[in-house]
Design a protein around this motif. Structure first.
Motif, PDB file in Angstrom:
ATOM      1  N   VAL A 742      38.564  50.531  44.004  1.00  0.00           N
ATOM      2  CA  VAL A 742      38.849  49.074  43.573  1.00  0.00           C
ATOM      3  C   VAL A 742      37.883  48.509  42.552  1.00  0.00           C
ATOM      4  CG1 VAL A 742      37.542  47.503  45.191  1.00  0.00           C
ATOM      5  CG2 VAL A 742      39.999  47.193  44.446  1.00  0.00           C
ATOM      6  N   SER A 743      36.691  49.247  42.265  1.00  0.00           N
ATOM      7  CA  SER A 743      35.631  48.517  41.385  1.00  0.00           C
ATOM      8  C   SER A 743      36.373  48.249  39.942  1.00  0.00           C
ATOM      9  CB  SER A 743      34.502  49.704  41.398  1.00  0.00           C
ATOM     10  OG  SER A 743      34.768  50.833  41.124  1.00  0.00           O
ATOM     11  N   ALA A 744      36.988  49.219  39.555  1.00  0.00           N
ATOM     12  CA  ALA A 744      37.538  48.866  37.933  1.00  0.00           C
ATOM     13  C   ALA A 744      38.373  47.654  38.066  1.00  0.00           C
ATOM     14  CB  ALA A 744      38.318  49.953  37.460  1.00  0.00           C
ATOM     15  N   ALA A 745      39.042  47.372  39.105  1.00  0.00           N
ATOM     16  CA  ALA A 745      39.899  46.178  39.185  1.00  0.00           C
ATOM     17  C   ALA A 745      39.123  44.942  39.655  1.00  0.00           C
ATOM     18  CB  ALA A 745      40.838  46.338  40.527  1.00  0.00           C
ATOM     19  N   ALA A 746      37.960  45.088  40.221  1.00  0.00           N
ATOM     20  CA  ALA A 746      37.180  43.857  40.413  1.00  0.00           C
ATOM     21  C   ALA A 746      36.760  43.483  39.199  1.00  0.00           C
ATOM     22  CB  ALA A 746      36.134  44.104  41.484  1.00  0.00           C
ATOM     23  N   VAL A 747      36.259  44.567  38.410  1.00  0.00           N
ATOM     24  CA  VAL A 747      35.348  44.065  36.998  1.00  0.00           C
ATOM     25  C   VAL A 747      36.771  43.490  36.128  1.00  0.00           C
ATOM     26  CG1 VAL A 747      34.307  45.171  34.806  1.00  0.00           C
ATOM     27  CG2 VAL A 747      33.779  45.746  37.203  1.00  0.00           C
ATOM     28  N   VAL A 748      37.689  44.172  35.778  1.00  0.00           N
ATOM     29  CA  VAL A 748      38.853  43.752  35.017  1.00  0.00           C
ATOM     30  C   VAL A 748      39.321  42.221  35.404  1.00  0.00           C
ATOM     31  CG1 VAL A 748      41.104  44.243  33.978  1.00  0.00           C
ATOM     32  CG2 VAL A 748      39.416  45.972  34.189  1.00  0.00           C
ATOM     33  N   ASN A 749      39.526  42.020  36.808  1.00  0.00           N
ATOM     34  CA  ASN A 749      39.874  40.856  37.242  1.00  0.00           C
ATOM     35  C   ASN A 749      38.741  39.660  36.980  1.00  0.00           C
ATOM     36  OD1 ASN A 749      42.364  41.643  38.189  1.00  0.00           O
ATOM     37  ND2 ASN A 749      41.521  41.655  40.498  1.00  0.00           N
ATOM     38  N   ALA A 750      37.545  40.120  36.964  1.00  0.00           N
ATOM     39  CA  ALA A 750      36.589  39.207  36.717  1.00  0.00           C
ATOM     40  C   ALA A 750      36.558  38.827  35.252  1.00  0.00           C
ATOM     41  CB  ALA A 750      35.118  39.479  36.913  1.00  0.00           C
ATOM     42  N   VAL A 751      36.905  39.591  34.256  1.00  0.00           N
ATOM     43  CA  VAL A 751      36.749  39.511  32.855  1.00  0.00           C
ATOM     44  C   VAL A 751      37.837  38.619  32.572  1.00  0.00           C
ATOM     45  CG1 VAL A 751      36.809  40.567  30.380  1.00  0.00           C
ATOM     46  CG2 VAL A 751      35.294  41.578  32.270  1.00  0.00           C
ATOM     47  N   VAL A 752      39.142  39.092  33.112  1.00  0.00           N
ATOM     48  CA  VAL A 752      40.369  38.165  32.833  1.00  0.00           C
ATOM     49  C   VAL A 752      40.159  36.573  33.367  1.00  0.00           C
ATOM     50  CG1 VAL A 752      42.878  37.846  33.223  1.00  0.00           C
ATOM     51  CG2 VAL A 752      41.907  40.270  32.850  1.00  0.00           C
ATOM     52  N   ASP A 753      39.361  36.855  34.614  1.00  0.00           N
ATOM     53  CA  ASP A 753      39.213  35.240  34.882  1.00  0.00           C
ATOM     54  C   ASP A 753      38.280  34.426  33.925  1.00  0.00           C
ATOM     55  OD1 ASP A 753      39.166  33.259  37.184  1.00  0.00           O
ATOM     56  OD2 ASP A 753      36.935  33.768  37.372  1.00  0.00           O
ATOM     57  N   ALA A 754      37.426  35.324  33.415  1.00  0.00           N
ATOM     58  CA  ALA A 754      36.281  34.418  32.478  1.00  0.00           C
ATOM     59  C   ALA A 754      37.068  34.044  31.418  1.00  0.00           C
ATOM     60  CB  ALA A 754      35.196  35.548  32.261  1.00  0.00           C
TER      61      ALA A 754
END
Lengths: 784, 161, 152, 284
Positions: A742-754
């Motif tokens: 799930v690490s890729a999802a966590a990172v992409v979710n963070a960038v999209v959130d930003a």
């Protein structure tokens, strides 16, 4: 002694590794060794119109040059070992050396064997091949469209299979639902990049008719099986040795044409032949991972309840169906679309598509990271559309603890779980509320801070053999161990799995030490040699400890039971009157009677005085076949800052809270998580295999394929919850892939959130500066 | 056109007959049977082949053996043995700084060079110093911890000396 | 790796002279950097050995060159398929000549190349700039020499 | 990965190196080998002879010479980083070299080798340009001094002629009070700059009094930004933005795997602006 299980002792394999004394395949030296090199196609898809090897054959030091014509009738083809049912899988022939056509840039055309590495390499340049180029297409979605070039005559339209799964009534649910979101997601091709390239040393004895093959393998028994098919040599004449293996990440599961060709050469020549790929060869010819184009949708209610998910996936198979290729986007992907959630309506359709790229097979997580990524991207997108907090939506939809074992809509049954605490722990560690305040403040200053959550489950600990058969996996998925006790009380354990960095020489010794009450130093774990180890199915799918470790424990228990019989005999007591002290059998409550494990080892092995009907010796074997897969889970949270001008993403913190059941060695578990997380971050931010329109791999070296470096990666903070699995005697769930899921999802979710204030809802990974900048430009309506 | 090349390898003079094109890593591995030095890439990125030449970390896949003539080469085998581990080797063991072990010799050699230059590096300095050593297994977290631990050991040893 | 370049240099020579030079393989190859050998099979087919590169980098290709769609004195196409150890090169070029002024010829060219193998997968970073430079150098030099010969 | 065969000769002196260079067709000079060997391993370079100049004493050393800093061409990056003459007198060079390649590359790679290679993605040419470096080129006929602006002729080609070697690099002292900065955004795999800018500025009385700006990875080697509008300005946001725009305009509209053309041009503006702002903040 009582705490050896669960203790973070130092690894027993390390002394040889840190001093340069370990033997990897390319380190194997044999008298009379010749060296092999492959001539590989520079074209992605072309007809071979001429091959002239005469100059190469005449070159200094050249022993032999082989092409497809030399193999004709003497060898088989490269098998595909996973044939999922009910999907009409077409497996076109995959020749060991290309005959009439080449189908990807890197397809092997000829093999040179020479006295030295340099001479083999020199001779490659002297082989003259004419090609008639044909059309190429590496994108799986485009290759599935009418008019795309056709790569195999027997697969018109390039669709290798169409597979579906699901449950409930997704079509109706999507009609009825209040909130619907959809995404087009590209899960880019990745290059597994084990730092040790693949290598094979084949040594055929013409006198005995025996082939010994040292090969960079995660599963020597599978290699033996598949090599027997490729070489038309009976399995009992093949000994496969996987010595030290320098990382695999899935890429050393498959049987490749390369080791077959090298073995063929040794069989022809009657002398040992070594081949080791270059990194650029590795990038072209070792399997790639992922490669999906996905159309995915999620629906639910305004209150945040998720009720449906559906997808259409174009999954690249590459030029040929690799060993496990077809099973990955299907069984290992589609069946886990429910994620950590109760989603009653699921409909998955996966088209497996042949392309003119390198074959696709298992890369760390294999199918499950793709599923976790799309599910977690959808959950965030859904939460935003519903106006809910993404953490709250996850909590709301988690399968509750009391429902386990729980059968999800795709039909698989999760063994055990308690998802809420892992999420809460992760949020607490990263100070979710505090970050949200900081984020709001930063936004007023034009800064882009984001937080991303990924909650996952994975299906691993592969797995029950009966299920393997039912899902078309052409192998068993049990594993095995022989525990052999020597007269002096020291122990060798022969295992069917084949660890290559995961530390089972230590953890399995801990399991045995715990059973016998002896120091781990008195135990050696033997693996990787089909000559000495029992039939097993290898190390992948986070299965080694859950399955093979269980076999070790059961075999050790059998040894202990036999020791008990002998102890009872020597003590002239009934077995039922004995108790295990932790290090010895003794008459209950009578310490003076203790027969230590060492005493009993000697007694059993000298056999001077054994009870009637008890055979001499002290060893036992076990084959363990689990009753179900295991389903580790957890939540990862990541905070990022995005540079709005350059598109650079900086990870501030990364917190992983995983639950893989009890830890036999917590230090090793943590190390597995660290590595998995960084692989996922690499996938999220920088790794991509780029092809051009002609099917040329442009990121063909480490100069262009961005393997994560120490200077680029964050510190990874880890924590755990512990929920034992009921499906194996150790209660463990597997941790090898967990970090990556799930690490890729966590990172992409963070960038999209930003970037959410700009209206950005998705960016395809990898989130390179150029891509992030382009997304920002597009969102701002700027000229691109 | 082989020619004799003499190298001081792990403290001993070794003369080998090699072609000018022979890479140092191939000479170490194939001629001198020091297989602890590995090859992981073609382009001087991965650092698995790192050895010390006259005390400096160098990628032996991007060095011709003839270029190194007369130089002192230290490989992982020369750094320490299982019975007498170098503090870096010890720290990698203690801190679980390795998994498959393939990159480890190169990482340790580069770290040796770092600690010579900087006896008390920060996490960031360690990560910067190791950017030419790729590890696919550990995620670098425990590698950084190991180098820090070794640095402390070496500082303590120096202080005691 | 696909590369497309275009240009339209002015040649200080009449159209017919320019055309004749264009059809003269030895004249053409004298402008091409790195050409080591040109062997005419017939007026439309040539075998060429050329070492492409800049600085230390040099890759020697064996090319089969074919002229086609030749419409004297203004239009021709050229197709070349080349191989070097581990690498391939496929080029299609179109040339259209037109009189831009009395005694002056406008030479519009377009070259589409597709590079494969090692050069593409390893040398992509080096490739585009180098190929552009070499291609422009070739046509520029050719135009200059045609003009110089015409003036001489 | 094994290069094609070649002859190898190690030069013991500058005179010998030049004689060898004059007498061997198809020879290449090797020092650290970190530009040449990788392409030779892929057989994209197959020189007949390598002349090793790494141990030529005349090509080593960092000292002051007639007011300039004199650096031997075979000086390694490591030696540059350890030199106080460099770190104190030319912090720009130190800042740039710190991030070239990695430790192992810096231990072996040489300043002269990189400069002579003329890689448009290399960091050093831009730094040499803004420092006003002078390249001392030597051949059997003698020496000549080529300003950096004329040394980098185009991608992968320098002003070095056949039979000529780069012997020394001379750096004139920075203007008093100058602030400098080298700033890049690198692609993640190789570490090559997707865009980079080297800046030397002076200021007085709230005005920029001089400025030199050169670019890395602009499409060709050695592009220098026109700073005439920046000089005399207050160095504020508007002036920096205009400088950045000039850098973008000077950047070729060609992209690569890591930086598409539009991104690269944009990024060049950003790194130039940031480098100039930092340099200004460092100026006294």
């Amino acid at each position: 002694m009582a705490t050896i299980f669960g203790s973070g002792i130092r690894r027993r394999e390390d002394p040889r590794l840190i001093t340069g004394l370990a033997t990897y395949t390319d380190d194997v030296a044999l008298p009379g060794l010749a060296y092999a090199a492959f001539l590989r196609s520079p074209y992605a898809h072309a007809r071979i119109t001429k091959i002239d090897t005469s100059a190469a054959k005449a070159a200094p030091g050249v022993v032999a040059v082989y092409t497809a014509a030399d193999l004709e009738g003497k060898t088989g083809t490269v098998p595909c070992a996973w044939n999922p049912p009910n999907c009409d899988l077409k497996v076109p022939a995959h020749p060991i050396l290309a005959s009439d056509k080449v189908r990807y840039a890197g397809d092997a055309v000829a093999l040179v064997v020479a006295e030295t590495r340099a001479q083999a390499r020199d001779a490659i340049d002297l082989i003259d091949v004419d090609y008639d180029p044909l059309g190429a297409e590496v994108d799986p979605e485009k290759a599935a469209q009418p008019g795309a070039p056709v790569f195999h005559d027997d697969v018109p339209g390039n669709i290798g299979f169409t597979w579906s799964c699901g449950g409930g009534d997704a079509a109706a649910e999507f009609e009825r639902a209040e909130v619907k979101v959809k995404l087009r997601i590209v899960q880019q091709r990745l290059l597994p990049t084990a730092i040790e390239p693949r290598s094979a040393v084949a040594s055929y004895n013409k006198g005995t008719g025996q082939l010994q093959l040292w090969v960079t393998s995660q599963n020597p028994h599978i290699h033996r099986f598949l090599c027997s098919l490729m070489l038309k040599l009976p399995e009992h004449r093949i000994r496969v040795v996987a010595p030290e293996v320098g990382g695999g990440f899935g890429s050393k599961i498959p049987a490749y044409p390369d080791e077959a060709a090298v073995s063929f050469a040794s069989m022809q020549l009657g002398r040992p032949v070594k081949w080791t790929e270059d990194r650029s060869e590795n990038y072209k010819c070792t399997i790639h991972g992922r490669d999906h184009v996905e159309y995915v949708e999620m629906c639910g209610m305004k209150d945040g309840r998720i009720t449906g998910i559906r997808s259409t996936v174009y999954a690249g198979l590459g030029a040929y169906a690799s060993t496990a290729g077809p099973g990955i986007p299907t069984i290992l992907h589609g069946l886990v679309y429910s994620g950590a959630y109760e989603i009653p309506h699921i409909a998955v359709t996966v088209h497996g598509v042949y392309t003119s790229g390198t074959p696709i097979d298992a890369y760390r997580g294999a199918g499950r990271p793709e599923a976790a990524y799309l599910v977690e991207r959808l959950v965030d997108t859904f939460a935003r559309a519903a106006g809910k907090d993404p953490a709250a939506v996850r909590h709301l939809n988690f399968i509750p603890k009391e429902k386990f074992p729980h059968t999800v809509a795709t039909g698989v049954t999760y063994d055990s779980g308690d998802y809420g605490p892992a999420l809460d722990k992760a949020l607490a560690l990263i100070d979710y509320e505090g970050f949200r305040r900081r984020q709001a403040e930063a936004r007023t200053q034009g800064k882009y801070l984001g937080i991303g959550i990924g909650s996952y489950i994975e299906i691993c600990g592969l797995g029950p053999s009966q299920v393997a058969g039912a899902v078309g996996f052409g192998a068993g998925l049990y594993d095995s161990a022989i525990v052999r006790v020597y007269p002096t009380g020291v122990v060798r354990v022969y295992i069917g799995a084949s660890p290559h960095g995961q530390g089972e020489e230590t953890t399995f010794a801990q399991v045995v030490a715990q059973e016998f009450g002896i120091p781990v130093e008195n135990i050696e774990i033997v693996h990787g040699d089909t000559e000495t180890t029992p039939q097993g199915w290898g190390t992948y799918g986070s299965r080694t400890t859950a399955v093979c470790g269980s076999a070790v424990k059961i075999a050790a228990q059998r040894v202990k039971e036999k020791a008990r019989k002998i102890a009872a005999h020597l003590l002239e007591a009934s077995e039922d009157d004995l108790e295990w002290t932790g290090t010895a059998w003794q008459v209950k409550g009578v310490p003076g009677t203790a027969k230590s494990f060492g005493d009993l080892a000697l007694a059993a092995n000298v056999a001077w005085n054994l009870p009637a009907g008890v055979e001499p010796g002290l060893e036992a074997n076990a084959f363990f076949d689990p009753s179900n897969f295991v389903y580790p889970f957890g939540t990862h949270v990541c905070t990022v800052e995005v540079d709005g001008e350059t598109g650079e993403v900086h990870i501030e913190r990364y917190v992983a809270v995983d639950d893989c059941g009890p830890h036999i060695n917590p230090v090793i578990v943590q190390g597995q998580i660290h590595g998995g997380v960084i692989q996922g971050i690499g996938e999220a931010l920088q790794e991509i295999a780029v092809y051009d329109d002609s099917g040329q791999l442009l990121s063909g070296t480490m100069m262009d394929y961005a393997v994560p470096k120490a200077s680029q990666m964050p510190h990874v903070e880890t924590d755990y919850t512990v929920t034992p699995s009921p499906v194996n005697p150790l209660g463990v769930k597997g941790c090898g892939e967990a970090g990556t899921i799930v690490s890729a999802a966590a990172v992409v979710n963070a960038v999209v959130d930003a970037l959410a204030p700009l209206g950005i809802t998705h960016i395809d990974k990898p989130l390179t500066p150029a891509r992030v900048w382009a997304a920002i430009q597009a969102a701002k309506g700027g000229a691109r | 056109m082989k020619r004799p090349v003499t190298l001081q390898v792990n403290g001993a003079a070794r003369t080998v007959e090699v072609e000018p094109r022979a890479l140092l890593v191939h000479v170490l591995r194939d001629e001198l049977h020091l297989t602890g030095t590995h090859v992981g890439c073609d382009t001087s990125q991965c650092g698995a082949c790192t050895v010390l030449i006259d005390g400096h970390a160098v990628k032996s896949c991007t060095t011709l053996a003839v270029q190194a003539e007369g130089s002192a080469i230290t490989t992982i085998e020369g750094l320490g043995s299982p019975d007498a581990l170098h503090p870096l080797q010890q720290a990698f063991w203690d801190k679980h700084g390795l998994q498959c072990g393939f990159c480890t010799p190169g990482v340790i050699m580069t770290a040796t060079d770092l600690l010579e230059r900087n006896p008390d590096p920060s996490d960031e300095e360690i990560r910067h110093a190791l950017e030419g050593n790729y590890c696919r297994c550990t995620g670098y977290v425990n590698i950084v911890a190991a180098v820090k631990a070794a640095a402390a050991t070496l500082r303590a040893a120096r202080a005691a000396a | 790796m696909k590369l497309s370049f275009t240009g339209a240099p002015e040649v200080a020579a009449p159209l017919a002279v320019t055309w004749d030079r264009l059809m003269d393989p030895s004249f053409v190859s004298a402008s091409a950097p790195g050409v080591e050998k040109v062997e005419a099979i017939d007026p439309e087919h040539f075998k060429v050995i050329v070492a492409f590169g800049v600085g230390a980098i040099k890759v020697r290709f064996h090319l089969d060159v074919e002229l086609f769609d030749v419409q004297a004195p203004s239009h021709a196409k050229m197709r070349a398929r080349g191989k070097a150890p581990g690498s391939t090169l496929d080029v299609t070029a179109t040339i259209d000549l037109s009189e831009s002024a009395p005694g002056m010829t406008r030479m519009a060219w377009r070259a589409d190349s597709d590079v494969g193998g090692t050069v593409a997968s390893v040398g992509a970073r080096l490739l585009e700039g180098t190929a552009k430079k070499l291609t422009e150098q070739f046509w520029g030099d050719f135009a200059r020499r045609v003009g110089a010969h015409a003036a001489a | 990965m094994i290069p094609a065969t070649f002859e190898y000769i190690r030069a013991g002196s500058l005179a010998q190196a030049l004689a060898l260079l004059g007498s061997h067709e198809d020879a290449k000079v090797i020092a650290g080998g970190h530009s040449l060997l990788p392409v030779m391993k892929f057989r994209m370079a197959q020189p007949g002879t390598l002349i090793d100049i790494a141990r030529v004493p005349e090509l080593h050393g960092i000292d002051r010479h007639q007011g300039d800093l004199r650096i031997g061409a075979a000086t390694t990056y490591r030696a540059l980083l350890q030199s106080r003459l460099v770190s104190e007198g030319f912090p720009l060079l130190h800042e740039c070299v710190e991030d070239i390649g990695d430790v192992q590359v810096r231990n072996r790679g040489t300043l002269g080798g990189s400069l002579a290679h003329c890689d448009p993605n290399s960091d050093l040419p831009a730094v040499m340009l803004v420092l006003g470096a002078k390249m001392v080129c030597v051949s059997a006929k003698g020496t000549r001094t080529v300003p950096a602006a004329q040394f980098f002729t185009s991608a992968f080609s320098s002003a070095l002629q056949d039979g000529e070697l780069l012997q020394e690099i001379h750096l004139p002292p920075l203007p008093a009070g100058a602030g400098t900065c080298y700033h890049t955004v690198a692609q993640a795999a190789s570490g090559y700059a997707m865009a980079g800018a080297a800046v030397v500025v002076t200021k007085a009385g709230g005005k920029v009094t001089s400025a030199k700006v050169a670019l890395t990875s602009s499409g060709d080697i050695g592009r220098v930004v026109d700073t005439s509008a920046f000089v005399g300005s207050d160095g504020g946001d508007a002036a920096l933005a205009a400088l950045g725009a000039a850098a973008s305009a000077l950047t070729d509209a060609t992209g690569d795997l890591h930086a598409p053309a539009d991104y690269r041009r944009h990024l060049m503006g950003v790194v130039t602006r940031r480098a100039a702002a930092t340099a200004l903040s460092r100026a006294k």
